[in-house]
Design an enzyme around this catalytic site. Structure first.
Site, PDB file in Angstrom:
ATOM      1  N   ARG A   1      32.040  26.873  34.363  1.00 10.19           N
ATOM      2  CA  ARG A   1      33.281  27.563  34.704  1.00 10.19           C
ATOM      3  C   ARG A   1      34.338  26.599  35.240  1.00 10.19           C
ATOM      4  NH1 ARG A   1      37.163  29.851  36.340  1.00 10.19           N
ATOM      5  NH2 ARG A   1      37.314  31.833  37.438  1.00 10.19           N
TER       6      ARG A   1
ATOM      7  N   ASP B   1      33.274  41.174  30.123  1.00 13.82           N
ATOM      8  CA  ASP B   1      33.827  41.907  31.265  1.00 13.82           C
ATOM      9  C   ASP B   1      34.325  43.258  30.757  1.00 13.82           C
ATOM     10  OD1 ASP B   1      34.607  41.390  34.247  1.00 13.82           O
ATOM     11  OD2 ASP B   1      36.293  42.467  33.380  1.00 13.82           O
TER      12      ASP B   1
ATOM     13  N   TYR C   1      41.821  50.778  36.514  1.00 14.32           N
ATOM     14  CA  TYR C   1      42.444  49.448  36.375  1.00 14.32           C
ATOM     15  C   TYR C   1      43.761  49.528  35.608  1.00 14.32           C
ATOM     16  CZ  TYR C   1      38.509  47.006  38.418  1.00 14.32           C
ATOM     17  OH  TYR C   1      37.571  46.555  39.299  1.00 14.32           O
TER      18      TYR C   1
ATOM     19  N   ARG D   1      28.829  33.446  39.473  1.00 22.30           N
ATOM     20  CA  ARG D   1      29.144  32.325  40.359  1.00 22.30           C
ATOM     21  C   ARG D   1      28.069  31.946  41.361  1.00 22.30           C
ATOM     22  NH1 ARG D   1      35.043  34.605  41.656  1.00 22.30           N
ATOM     23  NH2 ARG D   1      33.686  36.427  41.659  1.00 22.30           N
TER      24      ARG D   1
ATOM     25  N   ARG E   1      25.452  41.898  37.039  1.00 19.60           N
ATOM     26  CA  ARG E   1      26.097  40.620  37.337  1.00 19.60           C
ATOM     27  C   ARG E   1      25.073  39.499  37.555  1.00 19.60           C
ATOM     28  NH1 ARG E   1      31.738  40.467  39.219  1.00 19.60           N
ATOM     29  NH2 ARG E   1      32.671  42.347  38.412  1.00 19.60           N
TER      30      ARG E   1
HETATM   31  O1  CP3 Z   1      26.283  41.379  34.570  1.00 23.51           O
HETATM   32  C1  CP3 Z   1      26.534  40.320  33.958  1.00 23.51           C
HETATM   33  O2  CP3 Z   1      25.926  39.255  34.188  1.00 23.51           O
HETATM   34  C2  CP3 Z   1      27.537  40.373  32.846  1.00 23.51           C
HETATM   35  C3  CP3 Z   1      28.850  40.049  33.194  1.00 23.51           C
HETATM   36  C4  CP3 Z   1      29.829  41.018  33.850  1.00 23.51           C
HETATM   37  C5  CP3 Z   1      31.037  40.541  34.373  1.00 23.51           C
HETATM   38  N1  CP3 Z   1      31.784  41.615  34.728  1.00 23.51           N
HETATM   39  C6  CP3 Z   1      31.435  39.138  34.458  1.00 23.51           C
HETATM   40  C7  CP3 Z   1      32.423  38.737  35.472  1.00 23.51           C
HETATM   41  C8  CP3 Z   1      29.828  42.411  33.962  1.00 23.51           C
HETATM   42  C9  CP3 Z   1      28.746  43.420  33.606  1.00 23.51           C
HETATM   43  C10 CP3 Z   1      31.087  42.769  34.515  1.00 23.51           C
HETATM   44  C11 CP3 Z   1      31.507  44.167  34.730  1.00 23.51           C
HETATM   45  C12 CP3 Z   1      32.706  44.431  35.533  1.00 23.51           C
HETATM   46  N2  CP3 Z   1      33.857  43.732  35.597  1.00 23.51           N
HETATM   47  C13 CP3 Z   1      32.851  45.566  36.339  1.00 23.51           C
HETATM   48  C14 CP3 Z   1      31.857  46.677  36.473  1.00 23.51           C
HETATM   49  C15 CP3 Z   1      30.746  46.292  37.372  1.00 23.51           C
HETATM   50  C16 CP3 Z   1      31.072  46.269  38.827  1.00 23.51           C
HETATM   51  O3  CP3 Z   1      30.839  45.234  39.439  1.00 23.51           O
HETATM   52  O4  CP3 Z   1      31.536  47.303  39.321  1.00 23.51           O
HETATM   53  C17 CP3 Z   1      34.120  45.504  36.944  1.00 23.51           C
HETATM   54  C18 CP3 Z   1      34.698  46.484  37.909  1.00 23.51           C
HETATM   55  C19 CP3 Z   1      34.754  44.328  36.447  1.00 23.51           C
HETATM   56  C20 CP3 Z   1      36.132  43.883  36.744  1.00 23.51           C
HETATM   57  C21 CP3 Z   1      36.186  42.521  37.292  1.00 23.51           C
HETATM   58  N3  CP3 Z   1      35.829  41.374  36.631  1.00 23.51           N
HETATM   59  C22 CP3 Z   1      36.667  42.129  38.569  1.00 23.51           C
HETATM   60  C23 CP3 Z   1      37.146  43.104  39.630  1.00 23.51           C
HETATM   61  C24 CP3 Z   1      36.582  40.741  38.627  1.00 23.51           C
HETATM   62  C25 CP3 Z   1      37.070  39.825  39.715  1.00 23.51           C
HETATM   63  C26 CP3 Z   1      36.166  39.826  40.850  1.00 23.51           C
HETATM   64  C27 CP3 Z   1      35.933  38.454  41.404  1.00 23.51           C
HETATM   65  O5  CP3 Z   1      34.912  38.355  42.061  1.00 23.51           O
HETATM   66  O6  CP3 Z   1      36.722  37.547  41.161  1.00 23.51           O
HETATM   67  C28 CP3 Z   1      36.008  40.284  37.436  1.00 23.51           C
HETATM   68  C29 CP3 Z   1      35.710  38.888  37.093  1.00 23.51           C
HETATM   69  C30 CP3 Z   1      34.326  38.605  36.647  1.00 23.51           C
HETATM   70  N4  CP3 Z   1      33.670  39.270  35.652  1.00 23.51           N
HETATM   71  C31 CP3 Z   1      33.505  37.592  37.133  1.00 23.51           C
HETATM   72  C32 CP3 Z   1      32.300  37.655  36.396  1.00 23.51           C
HETATM   73  C33 CP3 Z   1      31.082  36.759  36.469  1.00 23.51           C
HETATM   74  C34 CP3 Z   1      33.897  36.592  38.205  1.00 23.51           C
HETATM   75  C35 CP3 Z   1      33.672  35.249  37.651  1.00 23.51           C
HETATM   76  C36 CP3 Z   1      34.659  34.172  37.668  1.00 23.51           C
HETATM   77  O7  CP3 Z   1      35.796  34.227  38.156  1.00 23.51           O
HETATM   78  O8  CP3 Z   1      34.197  33.168  37.116  1.00 23.51           O
END
Ligand code: CP3
Length: 359
Positions: free
Chosen positions: A52, A88, A166, A43, A39
């Protein structure tokens, strides 16, 4: 020490394969320990929030030019040794027929969750170029921007279990009750679901390597919810299948999970050139159990990035001490960067890992 020593030379495929990150994945000696952060785009960076502001996360992911821009943001700002494509894990489920929405402040929602054999039957495994064309195009475009910088690119997918969690829950969950109820109560339907996910994940990863990703990471973020026996019976065969399909394209695979100390060897045996571990296990102990046939990625607690620099530095040093200069260490967090992370701490951490491990 110059960061990214290959950057001046207009790197070709050969010089990129000599990058610290790809060398470490092959467990070869490196000039300094490579670091990237799960990640690393997101944000906590003002540059991300600015992009964003006017768009949803799905718009960023589905517009290749914007996904590339976000991928590059942390590469420009910090001394990171690999980029990870901005995407994602959940659009893969949308590609299989589930409705996906990210609700502001609430996290992801999957609209028609999978709870029965009939639900599993309606899931489709389509060719990745059809189901997820935007991320494959983003990978092709990202390579054009990253190659001149000498920075390798990571593609990724959720692992079958984490995606199943999920798909069944319909969103995030703490206890994964419905997922486990299906797994334990209707193992045949579970098997069918996991077979479909393994195929979709494997083909997606393979297509990402085909589009230009140098390495692939499989996120099994919620595997640690399971007993070792359930992991072995109900998860490991499908992770193994997905990783085997991914490997057909030749790129190295990083197999990551959290809270995996109960079944670390089983996770390793499912495949992966590197195993990613979190901070709930000492890195030295994890390494001893994994043996010297795999690289090891981890394992700083992401909360350490919220501490003042001196405390963060000491904890980063402790991770390096546990790695003890063994070839094959890729420095990372044990899970994703928190959105409250001060970017300056990321900057100092990356510089510190390089300076402290210079060889
Ligand atoms: O690592 C990186 O920079 C690449 C981007 C990346 C995202 N998601 C972008 C994202 C990666 C590798 C993921 C993987 C991901 N997504 C996982 C596995 C890794 C982990 O953390 O366990 C999981 C479980 C997800 C599912 C997911 N995506 C959730 C639960 C959420 C919401 C959480 C939240 O904080 O709102 C997301 C949204 C998400 N994916 C964001 C980002 C940067 C939040 C960004 C936003 O709302 O702008």
């Amino acid at each position: 020490m110059t960061h990214r020593p290959d950057a001046s030379a207009a790197p070709d495929a050969a010089t990129l394969s000599n990058s610290r990150f790809l060398k470490a994945l092959r467990r070869e000696p490196v000039d300094a320990t490579p670091i990237w952060l799960m990640r690393q785009a997101g944000r906590y960076m003002a540059e991300y929030r600015a992009l964003r502001e006017k768009r949803t996360i799905l718009e960023l992911i589905k517009t290749p030019e914007l996904a590339v821009e976000v991928t590059l943001q942390p590469i420009r700002a910090f001394e990171l040794d690999a980029a990870i494509i901005f995407a994602d894990i959940l659009p893969l489920l949308a590609g299989m027929g589930l409705g996906l929405e990210f609700v502001q402040g609430e996290g992801p929602l999957l609209h028609n969750p999978v709870r029965s054999a009939a639900d599993v039957e309606r899931l489709t495994v389509r060719p990745p170029e059809e189901a997820l064309p935007f991320t494959l195009e983003a990978i092709r475009l990202a390579r054009q921007a990253l190659d001149p910088l000498g920075v390798p690119l990571i593609g990724f997918s959720g692992a079958p279990f984490t995606l199943a969690a999920y798909a069944v829950e319909g969103g995030s969950s703490r206890s994964h009750e419905r997922t486990k109820a299906l797994m334990m109560g209707d193992p045949q339907t579970w098997q069918r679901l996991m077979e479909k996910l393994a195929e979709a994940v494997g083909q997606y990863l393979k297509a990402q390597a085909g589009a230009g990703a140098h390495a692939l990471q499989v996120f099994d973020s919620w595997a640690g919810q399971l007993s070792p026996a359930d992991y072995r019976t109900h998860v490991q065969p499908y992770s193994r299948r997905a990783i085997a399909i991914a490997k057909e394209a030749g790129a190295p695979v990083i197999h990551f999970g959290t809270d995996t100390a109960g079944f670390l060897e089983d996770m390793r045996d499912a495949g992966g050139d590197a195993i990613g571990v979190d901070w709930r296990i000492d890195l030295a102990q994890a390494w001893e159990r994994l043996g010297d046939g795999v690289a090891v990625q981890g394992n700083l607690d992401p909360a350490a990035l919220l501490a003042p620099w001196e405390a963060l530095r000491a904890r980063a040093q402790a991770v390096l001490d546990q790695a003890a200069g063994r070839p094959g260490h890729i420095f990372n967090l044990g899970h994703g960067v928190f959105k409250t992370t001060p970017p300056d701490n990321v900057k100092r951490l990356a510089e510190f890992v390089h300076a402290a491990t210079q060889r």
